[in-house]
Every structure is written in C-alpha cells, then in structure tokens.
Design an enzyme around this catalytic site. Structure first.
Site, short mmCIF file in Angstrom:
data_model
loop_
_atom_site.label_atom_id
_atom_site.label_comp_id
_atom_site.label_asym_id
_atom_site.label_seq_id
_atom_site.Cartn_x
_atom_site.Cartn_y
_atom_site.Cartn_z
CG ASN A 8 -1.82 1.24 1.26
OD1 ASN A 8 -1.39 2.33 0.89
ND2 ASN A 8 -3.04 1.09 1.72
CD GLU A 35 -4.77 4.33 0.95
OE1 GLU A 35 -4.21 3.86 1.95
OE2 GLU A 35 -5.26 5.48 0.91
CG ASP A 148 -4.56 -1.80 3.72
OD1 ASP A 148 -4.85 -2.48 4.73
OD2 ASP A 148 -4.55 -0.56 3.71
CG ASN A 150 -7.67 -1.03 6.22
OD1 ASN A 150 -6.83 -0.49 6.94
ND2 ASN A 150 -8.01 -0.55 5.04
CG ASP A 219 -0.47 -3.85 4.44
OD1 ASP A 219 -1.02 -3.33 3.47
OD2 ASP A 219 -0.23 -3.24 5.51
CG ASP A 248 0.27 5.10 5.97
OD1 ASP A 248 0.33 4.74 4.78
OD2 ASP A 248 -0.79 5.52 6.48
CG HIS A 249 0.27 0.45 4.45
ND1 HIS A 249 -0.57 -0.53 4.93
CD2 HIS A 249 -0.47 1.59 4.44
CE1 HIS A 249 -1.76 -0.02 5.19
NE2 HIS A 249 -1.73 1.28 4.90
#
Length: 258
Positions: A8, A35, A148, A150, A219, A248-249
């Site tokens: 991501n 994303e 991802d 989530n 992930d 951020d991943h």
DNA sequence: ATGGTTGTTGCACAA
C-alpha cells in the site's frame, strides 16, 4: 523462484521514486499496489515498462486505486468484482493471472469506526470478496489474494490490543470474514511462516509510532494450498518504512518455488 | 494526550 509482493503506497504519485527504487532492489516478479490515488490515465506504466514490467491499473483519482505489476505476464484481467456481483463504487480490487497464479490486489475498506456506515460497507465488501473468489477461480488452483485488508488477524498482530478497544481492524465480525476466506482455502502466508513473530506492516504517521514500534499487521498475502506448499521464504520489508517520505505501510513479500 | 501526520484536482476529509 517467483517473488510476489504487495505494498500500500499511499499515493503512487508521491511514492513513485521510492517504488521504482524498491522494485530495482528487490526484483519482485509480481507486485500488487494499493492506494495509488490516481486515475488510470495518470498511471505511470512507462516507468514500470522501463524496468521490464507489464502493468494494469484500476483507479479513479483521489482515493483508492489498485494495480498489478508483473514480469511473468498479465492475463485475463478483471477490474472490480467478477460476474454479476454488486459492483463496488470504489476501485478496490483488481485480478489477473500472473505466472500461472490467479492474483488479486485488494484494498479492503478501512471501516473508520464501528458505529460508522463505512464499517458495514467494509463487512459487505468482504462478503463480496468471498463471492468473487467462487466466481473467478477455485481453491484447488494457484490463488493469491493480497493487499491491505485493514484487519489484524489476531491479537499478536497488534502492538497493544488494549489500545484498540472498541475500534475497527480487530473486531470479531472482521476476523470472521477472514476466517471465511480461510475456510474457502486461503492461508495467511506470513503468519504460517512466522508463527510467533510480532511483526507489523503498518504504522500511523503520527506520534512517532513507527519509531516506537506501535504498528499493526494488516497487509496480508493469502495463498491457496498449492501456493502455500511452494513458499520458501517471506518477510515484511520494514526498511521500506524508513527514511524520507515513506508510505505508512511496508511491503510484504513471499518467495515461491517455480 | 478526544492528541498526532500525511495525502489529495485539498482549504475538508480519509486514513
């Protein structure tokens, strides 16, 4: 050996230099992105072609957006859910056959908060993902569903489970949806290879969470039995979360015997 | 710490 990765990138436009540098260094055969946050006509296919990759992208612009980048072929692409499943308004799933493996790049809705309508949307999205698998492929085939999710599959996948009380990503309903995917025939490959490790793939940008080790493993690389049996090595590349302007991943990768 | 940071056809909203 075939190396399959997911990342991501939180805006491919903002991350392109880091992504191409990472591809050159790590040399994945298949890379799933989430994303990308761009429309199809902005997708930098030529940058990937210059590195020897074909690519497909399904995006809308400001949010979401998924891609598959491959140097082992891209066949029979499907954007969104397969068949007559209620199509999703967002660009969150892209499927193609790469090197004989049916690969889906997925960006599961965040859910926001348990009392937010987006949480029910997340659950229904996961229900439709299960339907999609039945229509699109078969658990006896080579299947990878990665991206991802989530969802932190278990408490070990959370830095401090008490800090997430009453929040999304850890609820029984979300984990139930993962269990349904597992009962279809998919295995969480990183967890299977690293049964005891507290390892994360995402850290909030705020409050120095990465530096403080406050992350989640959300992930995932889910593989069918034939893929799992070929897995020789896997990791989460937390180094890619370091340095200037990271996503951020962190990327997650698995190596499979050919 | 009901805080904090990052991204986007931004000045609000999603993550």
């Amino acid at each position: 050996m075939i190396r399959v990765a997911t990342w991501n990138v939180n805006s491919l436009r903002a991350r392109l230099e880091r992504v191409t540098a990472w591809i050159s260094e790590v040399q994945p055969d298949v890379l799933c992105l989430q994303e990308t946050k761009m429309a199809d006509d902005a997708f930098p296919a030529l940058d990937f072609e210059a590195l020897g990759y074909e690519s497909i992208h399904y995006g809308q612009g400001r949010w979401n957006g998924v891609a598959i980048i491959s140097k082992v072929g891209i066949e029979n692409p499907v954007a969104n859910f397969a068949g007559d499943i209620e199509p999703d308004p967002d660009a969150r799933i892209l499927t193609a056959t790469c090197g004989g493996i049916r690969v889906s790049s997925v960006y599961v809705p965040n859910g926001r908060a348990i009392d937010d309508p987006h949480y029910e949307y997340k659950l229904s999205w996961l229900d439709r993902l299960r339907e999609h698998l039945d229509i699109d492929t078969d658990p006896s085939a080579d299947v990878i569903v990665t991206g991802d999710f989530n969802i932190a599959p278990a408490d070990i996948d959370v830095y401090d489970i008490n800090k997430l009380a009453m929040s999304t990503h850890i609820t029984p309903s979300e984990r139930e949806r993962l269990a349904v995917l597992e009962s279809w025939g998919l295995v969480d490959m990183i967890r299977a290879q690293h049964p005891e490790d507290k390892i994360f793939s995402w850290w909030d940008y705020r409050s120095g969470d990465f530096h403080m080790g406050r992350g989640l493993r959300i992930d995932l690389v889910l593989g069918s039995a034939s893929v799992v049996s070929r897995c020789r090595w896997s990791t989460i590349d937390r180094n890619a979360r370091k340095g200037p302007s990271p996503s951020d991943h962190a990327p997650v990768l698995v190596d499979l015997d050919s």
